[in-house]
Design an enzyme around this catalytic site. Structure first.
Site, short mmCIF file in Angstrom:
data_model
loop_
_atom_site.label_atom_id
_atom_site.label_comp_id
_atom_site.label_asym_id
_atom_site.label_seq_id
_atom_site.Cartn_x
_atom_site.Cartn_y
_atom_site.Cartn_z
N ASN A 207 0.93 -1.25 0.00
CA ASN A 207 0.09 -0.11 -0.12
C ASN A 207 0.89 1.19 -0.05
OD1 ASN A 207 0.60 0.51 2.80
ND2 ASN A 207 -0.43 -1.31 3.38
N ASP A 276 -4.10 -6.35 4.16
CA ASP A 276 -5.08 -7.12 4.89
C ASP A 276 -5.16 -8.58 4.32
OD1 ASP A 276 -5.94 -5.13 6.58
OD2 ASP A 276 -7.24 -4.31 4.86
N LYS A 286 8.82 -16.30 -11.40
CA LYS A 286 8.18 -15.27 -12.11
C LYS A 286 6.92 -15.82 -12.61
CE LYS A 286 8.43 -11.34 -15.17
NZ LYS A 286 9.31 -10.66 -15.85
N LYS A 334 -13.69 -0.40 14.93
CA LYS A 334 -12.52 -0.94 14.97
C LYS A 334 -12.03 -0.94 16.48
CE LYS A 334 -8.36 -0.81 12.48
NZ LYS A 334 -7.49 0.06 11.52
N LYS A 338 -11.22 -4.57 18.14
CA LYS A 338 -9.94 -4.97 18.34
C LYS A 338 -9.35 -4.80 19.73
CE LYS A 338 -9.37 -4.35 13.84
NZ LYS A 338 -9.52 -5.43 12.72
#
Length: 390
Positions: A207, A276, A286, A334, A338
């Site tokens: 990300n 995630d 590859k 959350k 969590k």
């Protein structure tokens, strides 16, 4: 913090005194107030006018010049929060160690009841001369703090230690000096940056996390006296000294690195952005083009924040929520799922917030309330977050 602090800068005769012009500029930008004392030999290297311009203050050099309704070498140390001598030449160090006050700067030093920091600068042989080393040891015994010189090419075309530390590092030293040590003895784990999950031998998913938020938290925690473990994904937005930095790539490596430190931690600040999902199967070669679409099955990674939220004992757990929609609602969910103590929520769509910026716009979510913060630098937000550590 340096802002608003009064710094009495002593400049001695050495080629490194040109660095002080940049040092003054950096300190002024940080909001410091500066007054400068130059030894007569320092004025042979850089004109006082240059320092008057950069420090935005009168420069003091001649003990006998001007009116004497104020005894400046006594008054200036009273004004100062700190006396910094950079560069500190071998001659000035020797005078300081032996109580010789034959110029404005050494007289001001003897009259100074505040902390004194020196940044030595000289030829390597001069630095390691037994007389210089004895004088430095004497100053240390007096409580003078030393910013050790670095090694490199010197003005005399030799290579060795004796170079005055760079202005950026001196400013960092002063920021650390002025920061209140309210986290002294706390063991804090900070995670930063993205994780990556491989798809084949050359490809992976990740990300946009730059790591800036986590690195700023780690740096500010170190300044405030904490023992910091920084667990970083494959980014390095800036160098941090004085922290234990552990490099990881995947989510499993991140979880394993936290587990090794978690039992002894007072806080876990999860500023990292773990991926995630991961590929259910990773090719050890590859994957070649075949002329058709590539189908990859992704499976959920372990929820690291939730894992440590469920096994915590006395640790403060602080997580992050980077959202594009329903910010507060998603952050609250959350927080509960969590079992975190706080969630730092930011809307990625807001200008000045999110990944790869030097600012952020955040809300601090706890079970008790929601605190909405205005746009601020990530350094400022880092300290807001560290204020939450019990």
């Amino acid at each position: 913090m340096i802002k608003g602090k009064n710094i009495l800068l002593g400049v001695t005769g050495g080629i490194a005194c040109y660095k002080d012009l940049e040092l003054c500029s950096r300190l002024i930008k940080k909001g410091a107030n500066i007054k400068v004392i130059m030894t007569p030999s320092a004025t042979e290297f850089v004109r006082p006018l240059a320092f008057e311009t950069m420090a935005r203050s009168e420069v003091y050099s001649d003990m006998w010049e001007g009116h004497h309704d104020i005894v400046h070498h006594i008054d200036l140390p009273k004004w100062a929060d700190l006396m910094l001598i950079a560069p500190a030449s071998a001659s000035t160090i020797g005078k300081m160690a032996n109580g010789i006050s034959d110029n404005f700067l050494t007289a001001a030093y003897l009259a100074c009841a505040k902390d004194v920091i020196i940044a030595p600068s000289m030829n390597t042989q001069m630095l390691h001369n037994p007389a210089t080393q004895k004088n430095i040891d004497t100053l240390k015994s007096y409580g003078v703090k030393i910013i050790a010189p670095e090694s490199g090419i010197l003005a005399c075309d030799t290579i060795g230690d004796g170079r005055m530390e760079e202005p950026e590092q001196i400013v960092e030293y002063l920021e650390d000096y002025f920061t209140k040590k309210d986290l002294l003895g706390k063991n804090i784990i900070v995670t930063a940056g993205p994780t990556i999950e491989p798809i084949d031998f050359v490809r992976y998913i990740t990300n946009h996390s730059s790591g800036k938020m986590g690195y700023n938290i780690a740096n500010e925690a170190k300044k405030r006296g904490a023992n910091v473990t920084l667990i970083s994904g494959p980014v390095k937005p800036f160098d941090i000294s004085g922290v234990n930095r552990i490099e990881i790539k995947t989510n499993d490596q991140l979880k394993e690195a936290i587990e090794k430190k978690f039992d002894d931690a007072d806080a876990l600040i999860m500023a990292a952005a773990p991926v995630d999902y991961r590929a259910s199967e990773v090719s050890d070669k590859k994957i070649k083009k075949s002329g058709s679409n590539l189908d990859i099955e992704f499976i959920e990674n372990t929820d690291i924040l939730k894992h440590f939220g469920l096994v915590k004992t006395n640790q403060t757990i602080i997580g992050f929520a980077a959202e594009t929609d329903d910010l507060i609602d998603n952050a609250n969910k959350k927080l509960i799922s969590k079992n975190a103590d706080y969630i730092i929520a930011n809307d990625l769509k807001k200008e000045g917030a999110g990944f790869n910026t030097d600012t952020n716009i955040a809300s601090i979510i706890s079970k008790e309330n929601v605190i909405n913060l205005d746009i601020m630098t990530k350094v400022e937000l880092a300290n807001k977050i560290l204020d939450l550590v019990r």
